[in-house]
Write a protein that holds these residues in place. Structure first.
Motif, PDB file in Angstrom:
ATOM      1  N   TYR A  97      14.260  22.931  -7.243  1.00 10.82           N
ATOM      2  CA  TYR A  97      15.377  23.799  -7.649  1.00 10.82           C
ATOM      3  C   TYR A  97      16.712  23.176  -7.255  1.00 10.82           C
ATOM      4  CZ  TYR A  97      18.624  27.696  -7.674  1.00 10.82           C
ATOM      5  OH  TYR A  97      19.727  28.490  -7.884  1.00 10.82           O
ATOM      6  N   TYR A 106      14.643  33.927  -2.832  1.00 13.52           N
ATOM      7  CA  TYR A 106      15.277  34.131  -4.134  1.00 13.52           C
ATOM      8  C   TYR A 106      16.182  32.948  -4.443  1.00 13.52           C
ATOM      9  CZ  TYR A 106      13.757  38.945  -3.545  1.00 13.52           C
ATOM     10  OH  TYR A 106      13.001  40.073  -3.354  1.00 13.52           O
ATOM     11  N   LYS A 107      16.228  32.555  -5.725  1.00  8.30           N
ATOM     12  CA  LYS A 107      17.122  31.494  -6.176  1.00  8.30           C
ATOM     13  C   LYS A 107      18.496  32.100  -6.451  1.00  8.30           C
ATOM     14  CE  LYS A 107      13.361  29.970  -8.979  1.00  8.30           C
ATOM     15  NZ  LYS A 107      12.869  29.613 -10.287  1.00  8.30           N
ATOM     16  N   LYS A 155      13.177  35.797  -7.987  1.00 14.79           N
ATOM     17  CA  LYS A 155      12.208  35.613  -6.899  1.00 14.79           C
ATOM     18  C   LYS A 155      11.311  34.410  -7.158  1.00 14.79           C
ATOM     19  CE  LYS A 155      10.087  39.290  -5.404  1.00 14.79           C
ATOM     20  NZ  LYS A 155       9.095  40.376  -5.219  1.00 14.79           N
ATOM     21  N   TRP A 156      11.072  33.637  -6.110  1.00 11.76           N
ATOM     22  CA  TRP A 156      10.166  32.505  -6.224  1.00 11.76           C
ATOM     23  C   TRP A 156       8.745  33.014  -6.304  1.00 11.76           C
ATOM     24  CZ3 TRP A 156      11.919  27.907  -2.755  1.00 11.76           C
ATOM     25  CH2 TRP A 156      13.208  27.553  -3.127  1.00 11.76           C
ATOM     26  N   THR A 157       7.935  32.311  -7.078  1.00 20.09           N
ATOM     27  CA  THR A 157       6.562  32.758  -7.274  1.00 20.09           C
ATOM     28  C   THR A 157       5.654  32.329  -6.136  1.00 20.09           C
ATOM     29  OG1 THR A 157       6.162  30.778  -8.594  1.00 20.09           O
ATOM     30  CG2 THR A 157       6.784  32.771  -9.780  1.00 20.09           C
ATOM     31  N   SER A 158       5.966  31.220  -5.488  1.00 16.22           N
ATOM     32  CA  SER A 158       5.081  30.698  -4.442  1.00 16.22           C
ATOM     33  C   SER A 158       5.322  31.420  -3.121  1.00 16.22           C
ATOM     34  CB  SER A 158       5.281  29.202  -4.266  1.00 16.22           C
ATOM     35  OG  SER A 158       6.628  28.922  -3.985  1.00 16.22           O
ATOM     36  N   GLU A 200       9.088  23.905  -4.326  1.00 16.66           N
ATOM     37  CA  GLU A 200       9.891  24.654  -5.285  1.00 16.66           C
ATOM     38  C   GLU A 200      11.369  24.584  -4.919  1.00 16.66           C
ATOM     39  OE1 GLU A 200       9.782  29.028  -7.511  1.00 16.66           O
ATOM     40  OE2 GLU A 200       8.250  28.529  -6.038  1.00 16.66           O
ATOM     41  N   GLN A 233       6.469  26.553  -1.411  1.00 16.12           N
ATOM     42  CA  GLN A 233       7.856  26.997  -1.335  1.00 16.12           C
ATOM     43  C   GLN A 233       8.791  25.813  -1.118  1.00 16.12           C
ATOM     44  OE1 GLN A 233       8.393  30.032   1.636  1.00 16.12           O
ATOM     45  NE2 GLN A 233       7.887  31.664   0.203  1.00 16.12           N
TER      46      GLN A 233
END
Length: 84
Positions: A33, A7-8, A17-20, A29, A26
């Protein structure tokens, strides 16, 4: 291989929540981020990784290493939440 759910920001909800789920995506991403956060707030020079009690150590280490590649002149903190 599949990574942990990440989670960011500060919170656990579907909006953050991250999609990957695959490891390479990940890490990409995460780097994007963090770079965006540092660009928006240049005075911010730390990263805090909060892991749930049951998260495997290898996932925490992998996230910490990926964060460390972006955080070149700051501090990295890791915390494990004792409660579920």
């Amino acid at each position: 291989a599949e990574g942990a759910v990440i989670y960011k920001g500060d919170g656990v909800n579907d909006q953050l929540k991250w999609t990957s789920r695959d490891l390479e995506s990940q890490e990409q991403e995460l780097a994007a981020y963090l770079q965006a956060q540092f660009d928006a707030q240049p005075e911010k020079r730390h990263v805090l990784i909060k892991a749930a009690k049951g998260v495997k150590h290898r996932h925490v280490v992998r996230v910490a290493h990926a964060a460390g590649r972006v955080l070149t002149d700051g501090q990295l903190f890791v915390a494990v939440k004792e409660e579920d």
